[in-house]
Design a protein around this motif. Structure first.
Motif, mmCIF file in Angstrom:
data_model
loop_
_atom_site.group_PDB
_atom_site.id
_atom_site.type_symbol
_atom_site.label_atom_id
_atom_site.label_comp_id
_atom_site.label_asym_id
_atom_site.label_seq_id
_atom_site.Cartn_x
_atom_site.Cartn_y
_atom_site.Cartn_z
ATOM 1 N N LEU A 15 49.516 6.721 -33.997
ATOM 2 C CA LEU A 15 49.593 5.433 -33.321
ATOM 3 C C LEU A 15 49.222 4.285 -34.261
ATOM 4 O O LEU A 15 49.780 3.192 -34.162
ATOM 5 C CB LEU A 15 48.711 5.424 -32.074
ATOM 6 N N ASN A 16 48.299 4.521 -35.170
ATOM 7 C CA ASN A 16 47.934 3.502 -36.150
ATOM 8 C C ASN A 16 49.152 3.163 -37.016
ATOM 9 O O ASN A 16 49.412 2.002 -37.317
ATOM 10 C CB ASN A 16 46.766 3.978 -37.014
ATOM 11 N N THR A 17 49.927 4.187 -37.371
ATOM 12 C CA THR A 17 51.137 3.978 -38.173
ATOM 13 C C THR A 17 52.205 3.243 -37.370
ATOM 14 O O THR A 17 52.747 2.230 -37.817
ATOM 15 C CB THR A 17 51.692 5.329 -38.662
ATOM 16 N N LYS A 18 52.496 3.738 -36.174
ATOM 17 C CA LYS A 18 53.587 3.176 -35.374
ATOM 18 C C LYS A 18 53.284 1.794 -34.809
ATOM 19 O O LYS A 18 54.138 0.914 -34.825
ATOM 20 C CB LYS A 18 53.919 4.114 -34.207
ATOM 21 N N ALA A 19 52.093 1.623 -34.284
ATOM 22 C CA ALA A 19 51.788 0.404 -33.543
ATOM 23 C C ALA A 19 51.019 -0.650 -34.336
ATOM 24 O O ALA A 19 51.067 -1.826 -33.998
ATOM 25 C CB ALA A 19 50.999 0.757 -32.277
ATOM 26 N N PHE A 20 50.312 -0.229 -35.385
ATOM 27 C CA PHE A 20 49.440 -1.163 -36.098
ATOM 28 C C PHE A 20 49.726 -1.233 -37.600
ATOM 29 O O PHE A 20 48.953 -1.826 -38.347
ATOM 30 C CB PHE A 20 47.968 -0.790 -35.872
ATOM 31 N N ASP A 21 50.810 -0.611 -38.050
ATOM 32 C CA ASP A 21 51.175 -0.612 -39.472
ATOM 33 C C ASP A 21 50.009 -0.177 -40.367
ATOM 34 O O ASP A 21 49.798 -0.738 -41.443
ATOM 35 C CB ASP A 21 51.687 -1.994 -39.907
ATOM 36 N N ASN A 22 49.239 0.804 -39.896
ATOM 37 C CA ASN A 22 48.087 1.356 -40.632
ATOM 38 C C ASN A 22 47.031 0.319 -40.986
ATOM 39 O O ASN A 22 46.362 0.426 -42.006
ATOM 40 C CB ASN A 22 48.544 2.085 -41.904
ATOM 41 N N THR A 23 46.851 -0.682 -40.132
ATOM 42 C CA THR A 23 45.879 -1.731 -40.431
ATOM 43 C C THR A 23 44.487 -1.437 -39.869
ATOM 44 O O THR A 23 43.522 -2.076 -40.277
ATOM 45 C CB THR A 23 46.350 -3.090 -39.886
ATOM 46 N N LEU A 24 44.378 -0.492 -38.941
ATOM 47 C CA LEU A 24 43.063 -0.166 -38.385
ATOM 48 C C LEU A 24 42.370 0.868 -39.264
ATOM 49 O O LEU A 24 43.013 1.759 -39.810
ATOM 50 C CB LEU A 24 43.197 0.376 -36.959
ATOM 51 N N PRO A 25 41.048 0.755 -39.378
ATOM 52 C CA PRO A 25 40.318 1.731 -40.192
ATOM 53 C C PRO A 25 40.221 3.079 -39.473
ATOM 54 O O PRO A 25 40.360 3.144 -38.249
ATOM 55 C CB PRO A 25 38.931 1.104 -40.328
ATOM 56 N N MET A 26 39.965 4.115 -40.227
ATOM 57 C CA MET A 26 39.706 5.410 -39.595
ATOM 58 C C MET A 26 38.367 5.305 -38.867
ATOM 59 O O MET A 26 37.445 4.644 -39.336
ATOM 60 C CB MET A 26 39.651 6.531 -40.635
ATOM 61 N N VAL A 27 38.308 5.939 -37.728
ATOM 62 C CA VAL A 27 37.085 5.946 -36.924
ATOM 63 C C VAL A 27 36.759 7.375 -36.538
ATOM 64 O O VAL A 27 37.596 8.269 -36.652
ATOM 65 C CB VAL A 27 37.241 5.090 -35.636
#
Length: 124
Positions: A15-27
Protein backbone atom coordinates in the motif's frame (compact mmCIF):
# COMPACT_ATOMS: atom_id res chain seq x y z
CA UNK A 1 -7.76 -15.78 6.33
CA UNK A 2 -5.37 -15.86 9.27
CA UNK A 3 -3.67 -12.48 9.51
CA UNK A 4 -0.07 -12.43 10.73
CA UNK A 5 2.42 -9.66 11.37
CA UNK A 6 4.31 -10.75 8.25
CA UNK A 7 1.11 -10.49 6.14
CA UNK A 8 0.56 -7.01 7.55
CA UNK A 9 4.15 -5.92 6.81
CA UNK A 10 3.75 -7.06 3.21
CA UNK A 11 0.41 -5.25 2.99
CA UNK A 12 1.93 -2.06 4.42
CA UNK A 13 4.76 -2.16 1.86
CA UNK A 14 2.32 -2.86 -0.99
CA UNK A 15 0.00 0.00 0.00
CA UNK A 16 2.91 2.36 0.65
CA UNK A 17 4.07 1.70 -2.93
CA UNK A 18 0.65 1.96 -4.58
CA UNK A 19 -0.96 4.74 -2.60
CA UNK A 20 1.91 6.80 -1.18
CA UNK A 21 4.75 6.36 -3.72
CA UNK A 22 6.91 4.87 -0.91
CA UNK A 23 6.93 8.16 0.99
CA UNK A 24 5.90 6.75 4.39
CA UNK A 25 8.58 5.36 6.69
CA UNK A 26 8.60 1.73 7.75
CA UNK A 27 6.80 1.26 11.04
CA UNK A 28 6.34 -1.54 13.51
CA UNK A 29 3.17 -3.48 12.68
CA UNK A 30 1.33 -5.05 15.60
CA UNK A 31 -1.80 -7.15 15.75
CA UNK A 32 -4.19 -6.75 18.66
CA UNK A 33 -6.60 -9.32 19.91
CA UNK A 34 -8.30 -7.20 22.55
CA UNK A 35 -11.74 -5.77 22.02
CA UNK A 36 -10.99 -2.04 21.74
CA UNK A 37 -13.05 -1.15 18.70
CA UNK A 38 -14.78 1.85 17.17
CA UNK A 39 -18.47 1.49 16.36
CA UNK A 40 -20.30 3.53 13.75
CA UNK A 41 -23.32 2.68 11.64
CA UNK A 42 -23.38 -0.85 13.03
CA UNK A 43 -19.95 -1.47 11.51
CA UNK A 44 -16.81 -2.22 13.44
CA UNK A 45 -13.49 -0.72 12.43
CA UNK A 46 -10.09 -1.21 14.07
CA UNK A 47 -8.16 1.59 15.73
CA UNK A 48 -4.70 2.62 16.46
CA UNK A 49 -1.77 4.69 15.35
CA UNK A 50 0.63 4.95 18.26
CA UNK A 51 3.71 7.10 18.57
CA UNK A 52 6.43 5.11 20.31
CA UNK A 53 9.59 6.65 21.68
CA UNK A 54 11.90 5.48 18.91
CA UNK A 55 9.69 4.13 16.17
CA UNK A 56 6.12 4.58 15.04
CA UNK A 57 3.80 1.61 15.08
CA UNK A 58 0.42 0.73 13.69
CA UNK A 59 -1.70 -1.69 15.69
CA UNK A 60 -4.62 -3.38 13.96
CA UNK A 61 -7.44 -5.50 15.29
CA UNK A 62 -8.09 -7.83 12.35
CA UNK A 63 -10.19 -10.69 13.71
CA UNK A 64 -13.09 -11.54 11.42
CA UNK A 65 -12.28 -8.88 8.82
CA UNK A 66 -12.32 -9.54 5.10
CA UNK A 67 -9.18 -8.73 3.05
CA UNK A 68 -10.78 -5.57 1.62
CA UNK A 69 -11.66 -4.33 5.11
CA UNK A 70 -8.11 -4.98 6.31
CA UNK A 71 -6.68 -3.02 3.36
CA UNK A 72 -9.05 -0.13 3.96
CA UNK A 73 -8.19 -0.14 7.66
CA UNK A 74 -4.45 -0.17 6.95
CA UNK A 75 -4.87 2.77 4.57
CA UNK A 76 -6.88 4.57 7.25
CA UNK A 77 -4.04 4.18 9.74
CA UNK A 78 -1.46 5.11 7.10
CA UNK A 79 -3.31 8.40 6.54
CA UNK A 80 -3.04 9.05 10.29
CA UNK A 81 0.69 8.33 10.01
CA UNK A 82 0.90 10.84 7.15
CA UNK A 83 -0.98 13.39 9.28
CA UNK A 84 1.49 12.82 12.13
CA UNK A 85 4.53 13.17 9.85
CA UNK A 86 3.12 16.40 8.39
CA UNK A 87 2.47 17.86 11.86
CA UNK A 88 -1.30 17.70 11.50
CA UNK A 89 -3.79 16.66 14.18
CA UNK A 90 -4.96 13.05 13.93
CA UNK A 91 -8.53 13.96 13.08
CA UNK A 92 -11.14 12.69 10.64
CA UNK A 93 -11.61 16.01 8.86
CA UNK A 94 -11.52 17.16 5.25
CA UNK A 95 -7.75 16.61 4.93
CA UNK A 96 -8.09 13.04 6.20
CA UNK A 97 -10.98 12.13 3.89
CA UNK A 98 -9.44 13.77 0.84
CA UNK A 99 -6.25 11.76 1.25
CA UNK A 100 -8.00 8.53 2.22
CA UNK A 101 -10.22 8.63 -0.88
CA UNK A 102 -7.18 9.31 -3.05
CA UNK A 103 -5.17 6.48 -1.40
CA UNK A 104 -8.05 4.01 -1.79
CA UNK A 105 -8.39 4.94 -5.46
CA UNK A 106 -4.66 4.57 -6.15
CA UNK A 107 -4.50 1.21 -4.32
CA UNK A 108 -7.78 -0.04 -5.86
CA UNK A 109 -9.40 -0.45 -2.43
CA UNK A 110 -13.10 0.15 -1.88
CA UNK A 111 -13.81 3.32 0.07
CA UNK A 112 -16.78 2.81 2.40
CA UNK A 113 -18.58 6.16 2.03
CA UNK A 114 -21.43 5.23 4.38
CA UNK A 115 -19.06 4.41 7.24
CA UNK A 116 -16.86 7.46 6.75
CA UNK A 117 -19.72 9.92 6.40
CA UNK A 118 -21.03 8.72 9.77
CA UNK A 119 -17.61 8.89 11.46
CA UNK A 120 -16.75 12.26 9.94
CA UNK A 121 -19.63 13.92 11.71
CA UNK A 122 -19.31 11.83 14.86
CA UNK A 123 -15.62 12.74 15.31
CA UNK A 124 -15.77 16.51 14.92
Amino acid sequence: MKWTVNNMRRLYKELNTKAFDNTLPMVVIKLSYNTYMTYANNKIRPCGLYDGRKQKSITLYVNNLEPGQVKETMLHEMIHLMQHINGRKLKHGNYFFKHLRKACEKANVRFDDEFYIATKFANR
